[in-house]
Design a protein around this motif. Structure first.
Motif, PDB file in Angstrom:
ATOM      1  N   LYS A   1      55.456  26.494  43.784  1.00  0.00           N
ATOM      2  CA  LYS A   1      54.920  26.962  42.523  1.00  0.00           C
ATOM      3  C   LYS A   1      53.591  26.666  42.645  1.00  0.00           C
ATOM      4  N   TYR A   2      52.943  25.505  43.392  1.00  0.00           N
ATOM      5  CA  TYR A   2      51.495  25.538  43.419  1.00  0.00           C
ATOM      6  C   TYR A   2      50.884  26.618  44.254  1.00  0.00           C
ATOM      7  N   LEU A   3      51.498  26.978  45.310  1.00  0.00           N
ATOM      8  CA  LEU A   3      50.975  27.862  46.090  1.00  0.00           C
ATOM      9  C   LEU A   3      50.974  29.261  45.317  1.00  0.00           C
ATOM     10  N   VAL A   4      51.942  29.715  44.547  1.00  0.00           N
ATOM     11  CA  VAL A   4      52.060  30.903  43.759  1.00  0.00           C
ATOM     12  C   VAL A   4      51.161  30.678  42.769  1.00  0.00           C
ATOM     13  N   ASN A   5      50.931  29.723  42.114  1.00  0.00           N
ATOM     14  CA  ASN A   5      49.655  29.405  41.120  1.00  0.00           C
ATOM     15  C   ASN A   5      48.478  29.824  41.683  1.00  0.00           C
ATOM     16  N   THR A   6      48.161  29.350  42.823  1.00  0.00           N
ATOM     17  CA  THR A   6      46.780  29.402  43.456  1.00  0.00           C
ATOM     18  C   THR A   6      46.621  30.927  43.982  1.00  0.00           C
ATOM     19  N   VAL A   7      47.471  31.774  44.470  1.00  0.00           N
ATOM     20  CA  VAL A   7      47.577  32.983  44.831  1.00  0.00           C
ATOM     21  C   VAL A   7      47.161  33.805  43.406  1.00  0.00           C
ATOM     22  N   ILE A   8      47.975  33.351  42.510  1.00  0.00           N
ATOM     23  CA  ILE A   8      47.411  34.173  41.124  1.00  0.00           C
ATOM     24  C   ILE A   8      46.041  34.001  40.699  1.00  0.00           C
ATOM     25  N   PHE A   9      45.664  32.715  40.844  1.00  0.00           N
ATOM     26  CA  PHE A   9      44.167  32.343  40.304  1.00  0.00           C
ATOM     27  C   PHE A   9      43.237  32.952  41.268  1.00  0.00           C
ATOM     28  N   THR A  10      43.671  32.958  42.434  1.00  0.00           N
ATOM     29  CA  THR A  10      42.616  33.555  43.326  1.00  0.00           C
ATOM     30  C   THR A  10      42.370  34.933  43.119  1.00  0.00           C
ATOM     31  N   LEU A  11      43.726  35.574  43.291  1.00  0.00           N
ATOM     32  CA  LEU A  11      43.605  36.906  43.127  1.00  0.00           C
ATOM     33  C   LEU A  11      42.628  37.606  41.978  1.00  0.00           C
ATOM     34  N   ALA A  12      43.205  36.916  40.610  1.00  0.00           N
ATOM     35  CA  ALA A  12      42.707  37.333  39.465  1.00  0.00           C
ATOM     36  C   ALA A  12      41.180  37.107  39.255  1.00  0.00           C
ATOM     37  N   THR A  13      40.890  35.512  39.774  1.00  0.00           N
ATOM     38  CA  THR A  13      39.433  35.358  39.639  1.00  0.00           C
ATOM     39  C   THR A  13      38.553  36.421  40.626  1.00  0.00           C
ATOM     40  N   THR A  14      38.970  36.551  41.826  1.00  0.00           N
ATOM     41  CA  THR A  14      38.514  37.382  42.409  1.00  0.00           C
ATOM     42  C   THR A  14      38.320  38.865  42.122  1.00  0.00           C
ATOM     43  N   PHE A  15      39.270  39.500  41.582  1.00  0.00           N
ATOM     44  CA  PHE A  15      39.426  40.691  41.044  1.00  0.00           C
ATOM     45  C   PHE A  15      38.482  41.109  39.876  1.00  0.00           C
ATOM     46  N   LEU A  16      38.538  40.229  38.938  1.00  0.00           N
ATOM     47  CA  LEU A  16      37.602  40.162  37.950  1.00  0.00           C
ATOM     48  C   LEU A  16      36.098  40.086  38.260  1.00  0.00           C
ATOM     49  N   MET A  17      35.785  39.087  39.198  1.00  0.00           N
ATOM     50  CA  MET A  17      34.474  38.739  39.613  1.00  0.00           C
ATOM     51  C   MET A  17      34.159  40.036  40.265  1.00  0.00           C
ATOM     52  N   LEU A  18      34.901  40.677  40.988  1.00  0.00           N
ATOM     53  CA  LEU A  18      34.181  41.988  41.587  1.00  0.00           C
ATOM     54  C   LEU A  18      33.728  42.942  40.770  1.00  0.00           C
ATOM     55  N   ILE A  19      34.560  43.263  39.551  1.00  0.00           N
ATOM     56  CA  ILE A  19      34.274  44.197  38.435  1.00  0.00           C
ATOM     57  C   ILE A  19      32.771  43.821  37.923  1.00  0.00           C
ATOM     58  N   VAL A  20      32.931  42.477  37.535  1.00  0.00           N
ATOM     59  CA  VAL A  20      31.647  42.089  36.818  1.00  0.00           C
ATOM     60  C   VAL A  20      30.314  42.040  37.526  1.00  0.00           C
ATOM     61  N   ILE A  21      30.527  41.507  38.845  1.00  0.00           N
ATOM     62  CA  ILE A  21      29.214  41.736  39.542  1.00  0.00           C
ATOM     63  C   ILE A  21      28.908  43.148  40.036  1.00  0.00           C
ATOM     64  N   THR A  22      29.767  43.883  40.279  1.00  0.00           N
ATOM     65  CA  THR A  22      29.507  45.501  40.851  1.00  0.00           C
ATOM     66  C   THR A  22      28.981  46.116  39.441  1.00  0.00           C
ATOM     67  N   LEU A  23      29.292  46.141  38.334  1.00  0.00           N
ATOM     68  CA  LEU A  23      28.678  46.505  37.176  1.00  0.00           C
ATOM     69  C   LEU A  23      27.133  46.044  36.993  1.00  0.00           C
ATOM     70  N   ALA A  24      27.054  44.584  37.093  1.00  0.00           N
ATOM     71  CA  ALA A  24      25.858  44.040  36.843  1.00  0.00           C
ATOM     72  C   ALA A  24      24.745  44.541  38.026  1.00  0.00           C
ATOM     73  N   ALA A  25      25.385  44.662  39.449  1.00  0.00           N
ATOM     74  CA  ALA A  25      24.260  44.976  40.305  1.00  0.00           C
ATOM     75  C   ALA A  25      24.094  46.446  40.075  1.00  0.00           C
ATOM     76  N   PHE A  26      24.921  47.179  39.725  1.00  0.00           N
ATOM     77  CA  PHE A  26      24.884  48.573  39.541  1.00  0.00           C
ATOM     78  C   PHE A  26      23.670  48.739  38.478  1.00  0.00           C
ATOM     79  N   ALA A  27      23.569  47.955  37.322  1.00  0.00           N
ATOM     80  CA  ALA A  27      22.754  48.156  36.490  1.00  0.00           C
ATOM     81  C   ALA A  27      21.242  47.883  36.762  1.00  0.00           C
ATOM     82  N   PHE A  28      21.310  46.563  37.668  1.00  0.00           N
ATOM     83  CA  PHE A  28      19.982  46.406  38.266  1.00  0.00           C
ATOM     84  C   PHE A  28      19.442  47.046  39.169  1.00  0.00           C
ATOM     85  N   ALA A  29      20.257  47.580  40.159  1.00  0.00           N
ATOM     86  CA  ALA A  29      19.769  48.416  41.208  1.00  0.00           C
ATOM     87  C   ALA A  29      19.419  49.813  40.968  1.00  0.00           C
TER      88      ALA A  29
END
Lengths: 301, 298
Positions: B90-118
């Motif tokens: 269960k801990y492993l599954v939680n960590t995988v969900i947490f890791t994938l979701a956080t990384t995925f959302l972060m990629l969207i947020v930072i790509t949009l912001a970096a695009f705006a700045f650049a």
């Protein structure tokens, strides 16, 4: 028409930034202001969200709390021991790595391993290596008694023994980053300087003191600053070794104190936690400024 | 005669010097390798010990007053225990969900912001960028107190939303990506504009593919960070069903198995450590390069 277009493109830019601004605003800018507010609200009650005054009482409470003073002492001891030692050892190892050719890549890979491991998990391995239990002295103690010393419980024993394990583990954890940066810096030094020095018959030690060290001094300095900041924020490696009840183990750190005030059995005091966090921030800021001043005199860019 | 003699003397002198130099070199080589090996052993030994202990049987481990450096009867029982006696899966599954979701959302947020700045021009861009950069200096410890109160008040404790949301932006990665985006020649952008490509399409079709190496580096670094995160998950979850591996292992240490079952504990430690070590061995170059570009832990 032109104007409208400009407004449109302006709007577009902000739209792209919106998610980042939103998240940073809610989870960084607002908390940053709020932490100061908390730290001045006296007698804040997190259940009713009320307080009965403003002032410096939280700071004074924290500064007189023996647990906090213990945490400050531990943190400073940890910083003073681990930062110079880890930087020095990393420098020696990097010079060694730079001097050899065969096996270099393999060794670099090995040295980097601690960076990608879970601090909590590997800390447990250190714990069982150093711990004394009813059925076994633990590996390190057997080594010590084998060499003619007397065994000590490094996990539940005297203060200096616990501090030793903590420093040892901290150095083990921070070495990969330092070795990586220093080997990069060493290979960045232009070979021509070395050739010129060798033609002049300069001794190896002199070459190191006069060429290598000045050339990599900005990177050493960078490591010292990040090392100070990192060590001042030590927490999870301490938990890994001594468990979550750090006050009882006399091994709490400043960050640990902040979290204990916030959460857990001793928690529920965000005001005290905020005051302690701000004190920590001021300490780090002061040390970094001193570092910058020292570096102006000694670092060659 | 005398001249000849001098010649041979000179020759032996050279040989002597060469010999001593070579000998010196060999000695310093030996010292270097010994030194490097010592550190390699210090680094590797805990890993060896954790794997070794995890395959010793409970009885064998506890009967060894002097721990053995090998085992002749390896067992996988501890791994079975790790997955059945405590909810490690269960801990492993939680960590995988947490890791994938956080990384995925972060990629969207930072790509949009970096695009705006650049890429985009708009009023106030430079001021916002400077504010963003100055936020890099703020230590997490300073903002975590309010975040804890915020998430608690929003009733998001013990939920993935509460775990994930505070860590889906990173100013440093926005900065890294912006630098990368800016290296893409403007002519490509204008050519795309002439073809009637929208900004968003240009970002998707041109900029992201070109910047893939940087995006991969950022992704890996974020995955490592998520997998190892301890403090925030600890503050925000006290329900075991939402524990990540770091909290899980702490829980196992304090309450699981009984304190004495160290082999099973080590089996759990191996299971938790393995994914990142494999990831590291696959992406070794990328990870080391990414970290040296400024990935200080935490």
């Amino acid at each position: 028409m032109r104007k409208r277009k400009f407004i449109n493109s302006s709007l577009k830019g902000w739209l792209y930034l919106l998610p980042a601004i939103l998240f940073l605003g809610v989870f960084m800018v607002y908390p940053l202001l709020d932490v100061f507010v908390y730290s001045f609200e006296e007698g804040y009650n997190s259940a009713s969200q009320t307080y009965f005054g403003t002032g410096f009482y939280n700071y004074s409470y924290v500064l007189h709390d023996p647990y906090f003073l213990q945490a400050v002492k531990n943190t400073f001891v940890l910083v003073v021991i681990t930062v110079p030692l880890s930087t020095g050892i990393a420098l020696i190892i990097s010079i060694g790595l730079h001097a050899i050719k065969p096996l270099r890549e393999l060794l670099q890979t090995i040295y980097f391993l601690p960076y990608v491991t879970n601090t909590l998990a590997v800390g447990m391995v250190f714990m069982i290596l150093f711990k004394k239990t009813a059925y076994s002295e633990g590996l390190i103690n057997l080594l010590i008694t084998g060499l003619g010393g007397t065994s000590v419980d490094f996990i539940d024993g005297p203060y200096w023994a616990k501090m030793f394990v903590l420093c040892f583990y901290t150095i083990w954890v921070v070495m990969p980053f330092k070795i990586l940066i220093l080997t990069g810096a060493l290979s960045g030094v232009d070979e021509q300087y070395y050739h010129a020095a060798r033609v002049d018959g300069t001794s190896k030690f002199r070459i190191f003191m006069r060429i290598t060290l000045p050339m990599i001094s900005p990177m050493i300095f960078y490591l010292v600053i990040t090392g100070f900041i990192g060590a001042f924020k030590a927490y999870s490696d301490v938990v890994a070794l001594f468990g979550t009840n750090l006050n009882a183990a006399e091994m709490n750190t400043i960050v640990g104190y902040v979290y204990d005030m916030l959460y857990g059995d001793s928690g529920g005091y965000p005001s005290y936690a905020s005051a302690a966090a701000i004190i920590l921030f001021v300490i780090i800021l002061t040390i970094t400024c001193i570092n910058l001043l020292v570096s102006k005199k000694n670092v060659h860019y | 005669m005398g001249r000849k003699n001098m010649n041979t003397d000179k020759k032996t002198d050279y040989e002597k010097i060469e010999l001593t130099v070579r000998r010196q070199k060999r000695i310093s080589d030996i010292i270097t390798y010994v030194l490097l090996s010592v550190w390699a052993v210090i680094v590797l030994f805990p890993f060896y010990w954790m794997v070794l202990t995890s395959i010793k049987s409970y009885g064998a481990y506890n009967s060894e007053y002097i721990p053995k450096f090998y085992t002749l009867s390896p067992t996988l029982q501890n791994y079975v225990d790790a997955f059945t006696a405590v909810p490690l899966g269960k801990y492993l599954v939680n960590t995988v969900i947490f890791t994938l979701a956080t990384t995925f959302l972060m990629l969207i947020v930072i790509t949009l912001a970096a695009f705006a700045f650049a890429r985009l021009d708009f009023k106030g861009k430079n001021i916002v960028f400077v504010i963003f950069l100055s936020l890099m200096m703020i230590p997490n410890e300073l903002v975590i107190i309010t975040n804890y109160m915020t998430v608690t008040n929003l009733d998001m404790r013990n939920s993935f939303t509460g775990l994930i949301l505070p860590s889906v932006t990173s100013v440093f990665y926005i900065y890294l990506l912006k630098e990368n985006f800016e290296q893409i020649p403007d002519t490509l952008y204008y050519a795309a504009k002439v073809d009637g490509t929208s900004d968003f399409k240009y970002l998707l079709r041109v900029m992201i593919p070109i910047s893939k190496p940087t995006l991969v580096t950022v992704t890996i670094l974020k995955v490592i960070e998520c997998w190892n995160s301890y403090v925030w998950p600890r503050l925000i979850t006290d329900d075991e069903r939402y524990f990540l591996v770091s909290n899980g292992i702490q829980e196992i240490r304090e309450n699981g198995f009984g304190r004495e079952n160290i082999p099973a504990m080590m089996a759990a430690v191996v299971v938790i450590s393995l994914p990142l070590i494999i990831l590291f061995l696959i992406f070794r170059k990328k990870i080391m390069e990414g970290v040296s570009r400024g990935g200080m832990k935490g």
